[in-house]
Design a protein around this motif. Structure first.
Motif, PDB file in Angstrom:
ATOM      1  N   ARG A  23       0.867  -1.180   0.000  1.00 36.55           N
ATOM      2  CA  ARG A  23       0.000   0.000   0.000  1.00 36.55           C
ATOM      3  C   ARG A  23       0.903   1.228   0.000  1.00 36.55           C
ATOM      4  NH1 ARG A  23      -5.293   0.983   1.280  1.00 36.55           N
ATOM      5  NH2 ARG A  23      -5.571  -1.172   1.975  1.00 36.55           N
ATOM      6  N   ILE A  25       1.006   5.780  -0.103  1.00 37.82           N
ATOM      7  CA  ILE A  25       0.374   7.099  -0.139  1.00 37.82           C
ATOM      8  C   ILE A  25       1.426   8.133  -0.494  1.00 37.82           C
ATOM      9  CG2 ILE A  25      -1.369   6.486   1.596  1.00 37.82           C
ATOM     10  CD1 ILE A  25       0.241   8.277   3.563  1.00 37.82           C
ATOM     11  N   ASP A  69       0.626  -4.308   2.902  1.00 40.12           N
ATOM     12  CA  ASP A  69      -0.826  -4.244   3.092  1.00 40.12           C
ATOM     13  C   ASP A  69      -1.295  -5.489   3.851  1.00 40.12           C
ATOM     14  OD1 ASP A  69      -3.434  -3.542   2.990  1.00 40.12           O
ATOM     15  OD2 ASP A  69      -3.725  -4.038   0.870  1.00 40.12           O
ATOM     16  N   ASP A  72      -5.712  -3.726   8.412  1.00 40.02           N
ATOM     17  CA  ASP A  72      -6.810  -2.874   7.983  1.00 40.02           C
ATOM     18  C   ASP A  72      -6.388  -1.418   8.094  1.00 40.02           C
ATOM     19  OD1 ASP A  72     -10.379  -2.871   8.779  1.00 40.02           O
ATOM     20  OD2 ASP A  72      -9.205  -1.633   7.396  1.00 40.02           O
ATOM     21  N   ALA A  94      -9.726   5.154   3.556  1.00 39.52           N
ATOM     22  CA  ALA A  94      -9.719   4.151   2.493  1.00 39.52           C
ATOM     23  C   ALA A  94      -9.895   4.821   1.138  1.00 39.52           C
ATOM     24  CB  ALA A  94     -10.830   3.122   2.743  1.00 39.52           C
ATOM     25  N   ASP A  95      -9.152   4.327   0.152  1.00 37.33           N
ATOM     26  CA  ASP A  95      -9.213   4.793  -1.247  1.00 37.33           C
ATOM     27  C   ASP A  95      -8.661   6.202  -1.429  1.00 37.33           C
ATOM     28  OD1 ASP A  95     -10.429   2.397  -2.010  1.00 37.33           O
ATOM     29  OD2 ASP A  95     -12.427   3.189  -1.528  1.00 37.33           O
ATOM     30  N   GLN A  96      -8.075   6.820  -0.385  1.00 34.46           N
ATOM     31  CA  GLN A  96      -7.419   8.106  -0.553  1.00 34.46           C
ATOM     32  C   GLN A  96      -5.913   7.877  -0.581  1.00 34.46           C
ATOM     33  OE1 GLN A  96      -8.541  11.238   2.159  1.00 34.46           O
ATOM     34  NE2 GLN A  96      -6.763  12.510   1.657  1.00 34.46           N
ATOM     35  N   HIS A  97      -5.263   8.308  -1.656  1.00 35.40           N
ATOM     36  CA  HIS A  97      -3.849   8.028  -1.856  1.00 35.40           C
ATOM     37  C   HIS A  97      -2.979   9.283  -1.820  1.00 35.40           C
ATOM     38  CE1 HIS A  97      -5.047   3.966  -2.879  1.00 35.40           C
ATOM     39  NE2 HIS A  97      -5.879   4.456  -3.786  1.00 35.40           N
TER      40      HIS A  97
END
Length: 893
Positions: A23, A25, A69, A72, A94-97
């Protein structure tokens, strides 16, 4: 077939492991006024406050964090810390990068702040950057002094650099390969103040056209030069002199800007510094071997004992001078022109005596030797290079011209037999390499390579009076013996390759041809009492003609999938070797179809760690040194010849390595094991008598197997401001030996341990400790021979301690001690303690250093050592340089 089966077995495992994802960001840090916040600490933490990822923001305030990853995202937070700004903690969504984070300035009460310096290290992709200023101490001079202190980096005694146990493949100065692999002169000369960062580039690909299009496991090192150091020409003058009749001087000029780079160094000394190490190309032999150019080794020598395991300033009685000129120009067109010129003149003396015991079943043969050697080596080395390294194509032409040699005189007494020797050799080495690698419009890559080399090493050995009359002259006394050998060689390769880097599996196809022409000439002549020269009657002279030709088609498949990398190379080689010598009725031709597959797999267990495995199967043929029939007097007590067909050897090698690093905490570890089993169709048979040994290569099946294991750890201890490391290695080798018509199977076992520690104590005191312990056992394998011999064991301990004290600013007092201890069963223990001192004062107004070196304070003038191999035990005693004092000045130009 085995490699294919291995891939089939591993494919399901790859699919399973590759399913794990990372994962990531990204984000930026800015103030309310829009100013970026650079070098802030950015971490990802879970609800137990454990750190999952760490990075610092760059100069634009940007950051990227990657982590496994495996948890959670709920409960994870991104936390930012920076001196002068309020701490920020933001929950991840979640889903924000991408995260744009506002930083608020916060006033600091300086009275309440304790400032602690922390060395800076930064990882971007495959490049690890060390901030030089963070690792520098006031007493340091050159970048080599700082490199030795960086965790994960090793600098060997000969100047070779390793990173986490692996030798570097390239050395750059601000992105340019100025020194052409002879980088020891650079690390010893370049002031550390000129270097901003030391960059270690893993998985390095030096060709821009191949970046991202070919797998690489190479490690390179780049010195990033400070902007202010690029503006003007600089250098140093270092005159020095002392007692007894000592001199040591150096003059260098340095310029590192984008268009023009130079590093020119002139040196002269008689204090025991061997200047030949400045001309060592650390990767040259490996690159030549990869091209298939297996040069035969030298045949003649004046003695049987090598140099002692000491720094050259202990035993090297010399008068040496050298010039090392390295100049590079980058043109606007992208063409780079480079010239590297090396000159060396030397004269050195060495005195030693030795005994060499050879243990047989019912006897012990002893050779004794006392020798005084006077050598005069010289070197001329010229390299001219033109290169264009662009994203669309790579063009390179490298011309190398080398002329070197040595003349030596030796007075020798062996087993009460006195003699004078004179040996000389000359090396003429010419090569030209042309590479052209363009990227085609379809995205594929074409490569063309042509390599041409001519090499010759004529040698001559003259011994007076005549020796071994019973062996060489049918028992009649004679005045002198002379041996001449040379092996002129032409070597040529031409290769065309086609690479298809697109697609899941990258493919490469290469067709190459190789041609080698050699001639081995030898003359063994005896000077009789009448002055007449006669040939050795026991053998005809060698006039051996050799040709080796092969055509090779190599298919390579490369896969990069998630955390996996794999490479499979399938070279198929047709080879023809022909050799003949009319004087022996020798006319042989060998044609073989060879298959040498290679497989390598690499799995990234974390973004920083990886596990790699490799397998190699190799078929190799011998060279011209293994098929000549005429006797050659290789030294005063050894007569060699061959009576076997061309050696053929096949070998299996399996290796497994694990590389672990935590860059932020500055912890580096590596471990590896390997096993090699080789089988050959010939074996060397030695016949030993009380005064001379004869070696003949015989047709006999011969197995050699080796198992090795090694591990290393390097850590920066922040609480102590110290660098600590530990290396260990263990190996066992099983081999056969034919001695006086007896087959002796031996097993050699060796273990070594090398600790290292360097720390600054109480601000003004620094301590560095480095040691090596080696334990070697040689034993006859029971059950495979009727002979019985006791096991032979030898232990060595070599420890050095450096203590530096700075009582006043710009004043440095260094005391160095080195202890060596050797223990051998049924022999006296040997112990030495060497001590040196150094006093240095920096005159800042004059930009000058004054330095006094005091060497060998205990005035140890003799050194003894043991050696052990199979059933052979050696003892050597060397004369050393006595106490010396040298005063040096260093002027910054």
């Amino acid at each position: 077939m085995r490699a294919t089966l291995l891939i089939i077995i591993l494919l399901p495992l790859w699919s399973f492991l590759a399913s794990a994802q990372n994962r990531a960001i990204r984000g930026t840090l800015k103030t309310a006024g829009g100013e970026p916040v650079a070098y802030a600490s950015v971490t990802i933490k879970n609800d137990q406050q454990r750190i999952l990822a760490f990075k610092t923001s760059d100069s634009h305030g940007s950051f990227t964090l990657v982590w496994r990853d495996t948890v959670d995202i709920v409960g994870l937070r991104v936390e930012i810390n920076h001196l002068g700004y309020k701490k920020v903690s933001v929950p991840l969504v979640a889903d924000q990068h991408h995260y744009d984070i506002l930083m608020t300035e916060e006033a600091i009460d300086l009275a309440e702040v304790e400032v602690k310096s922390r060395p800076k290290i930064n990882l971007r992709g495959d490049t690890l950057s060390y901030d030089v200023a963070s690792f520098t101490k006031p007493e340091d001079r050159t970048i080599e002094d700082v490199l030795k202190r960086m965790p994960g980096v090793e600098v060997e005694e000969n100047g070779q650099i390793k990173y986490n146990g692996k030798a570097i493949s390239n050395f750059y100065v601000d992105g340019d390969d100025l020194l052409d692999d002879k980088y020891a002169i650079g690390t010893k000369t370049i002031p550390h103040a000129m270097v901003k960062d030391v960059e270690v580039m893993q998985n390095h690909q030096p060709l821009n056209v191949l970046q991202g299009k070919a797998l690489s496991e190479n490690v390179a090192l780049n010195l990033k030069i400070r902007d202010e150091a690029k503006l003007k020409l600089t250098g140093q003058a270092k005159p020095g002199g002392g007692l007894p009749s000592q001199y040591d001087g150096e003059l260098n000029t340095i310029l590192f800007n984008k268009k023009y780079k130079m590093l020119n160094v002139g040196k002269a000394n008689n204090v025991g510094t061997d200047l030949a190490t400045d001309f060592t190309a650390f990767n040259q032999a490996g690159r030549r071997a990869n091209a298939g150019n297996s040069r035969p080794g030298e045949l003649l020598s004046s003695g049987t004992v090598g140099n002692p395991a000491l720094p050259t300033n202990r035993y090297y009685f010399n008068n040496s001078g050298s010039l090392n000129a390295n100049n590079l120009v980058n043109l606007r067109s992208g063409l780079q022109l480079k010239a590297n010129v090396g000159l060396l003149l030397d004269n050195n003396d060495m005195e030693y005596n030795s005994t060499h015991d050879l243990y047989l079943a019912d006897d012990t043969i002893r050779y004794s030797e006392v020798q005084q050697i006077d050598r005069s080596p010289f070197l001329v080395d010229i390299s001219l290079n033109a290169q264009a390294n662009k994203a669309t194509y790579y063009l390179n032409n490298a011309l190398k011209i080398g002329y070197s040699g040595e003349t030596g005189h030796a007075a020798l007494a062996s087993n009460a037999m006195a003699m004078n020797q004179r040996i000389s050799h000359r090396i003429r080495d010419f090569s030209n390499t042309l590479d052209y690698i363009p990227a085609l419009r379809n995205g594929n890559i074409l490569s063309v390579n042509w390599y041409l080399n001519h090499f010759n090493r004529p040698q001559a050995l003259n011994i007076e009076p005549g020796i071994h009359a019973d062996v060489l002259n049918e028992g009649h006394p004679f005045d002198a013996v002379s041996q001449h050998t040379e092996t002129p060689t032409w070597f040529n390769t031409l290769a065309v390759g086609y690479r298809m880097p697109n697609g899941r599996i990258m493919q490469s196809y290469r067709l190459s041809t190789l041609s080698e022409w050699q001639q081995l000439l030898s003359l063994l002549r005896l000077t009789q009492h009448t002055g007449e020269q006669s040939a050795y009657v026991g053998s005809t002279d060698n006039n051996l003609h050799w040709q080796r030709h092969n055509a090779q088609f190599n298919t390579t498949y490369e896969l990069r999938e998630s955390r996996w990398e794999a490479l499979l190379s399938l070279p198929l080689i047709w080879q023809r070797i022909a050799y003949k010598d009319a004087g022996f009725g020798l006319d042989e031709t060998k044609e073989r179809l060879l298959f040498n597959p290679f497989f390598r797999a690499k799995y990234m267990t974390t973004p920083e760690d990886y596990l790699s495995a490799s397998y190699t199967y190799s078929n190799q043929m011998g060279n011209i040194n293994g098929v000549y029939r005429g006797a050659v007097l290789t030294n005063y007590r050894s007569l060699q010849a061959n009576d076997a067909a061309l050696q053929e050897q096949h070998a299996h090698n399996v290796g497994l390595n694990y590389n672990f690093q935590r860059n932020i905490s500055m912890l580096f570890m590596n471990a590896g094991i390997s096993y090699t089993h080789a089988k050959a169709n010939t074996i060397a048979s030695n016949v030993q008598t009380d005064n001379i040994s004869s070696t003949v290569l015989l047709p006999y099946e011969n197995d050699v197997s080796t198992f090795t294991a090694n591990a290393g750890i390097s850590k920066y201890i922040f609480a102590l401001g110290a660098t600590a490391g530990l290396k260990s290695a263990w190996s066992t080798t099983r081999f056969n030996q034919f001695l006086n018509d007896e087959l002796l199977p031996y097993n050699n076992v060796s273990f070594s341990l090398t600790p290292l520690f360097e720390a600054r104590l109480w601000n003004r005191i620094s301590l560095r400790y480095e040691g090596t312990g080696t334990w070697t056992t040689s034993k006859l394998v029971t059950g495979e021979t009727t002979l019985r011999m006791p096991d032979r064991q030898i232990s060595r301990y070599d420890q050095s301690v450096n203590l530096l004290y700075s009582p006043f600013p710009n004043t440095f007092l260094r005391l160095s001690g080195r202890h060596q201890y050797t223990s051998q069963a049924q022999a006296e223990d040997i112990s030495y303690f060497f001590m040196d001192a150094n006093i240095r004062y920096k005159l800042d107004p004059w930009n000058t250093d004054i330095e006094l070196n005091l060497t060998n304070l205990a005035n140890i003038t003799a050194y003894e050592t043991y050696s052990l191999s199979a059933n052979q035990f050696g003892y050597s005693r060397y004369n050393l340089r006595g106490r010396m004092a040298v005063l040096k000045l260093a002027f910054n130009l």
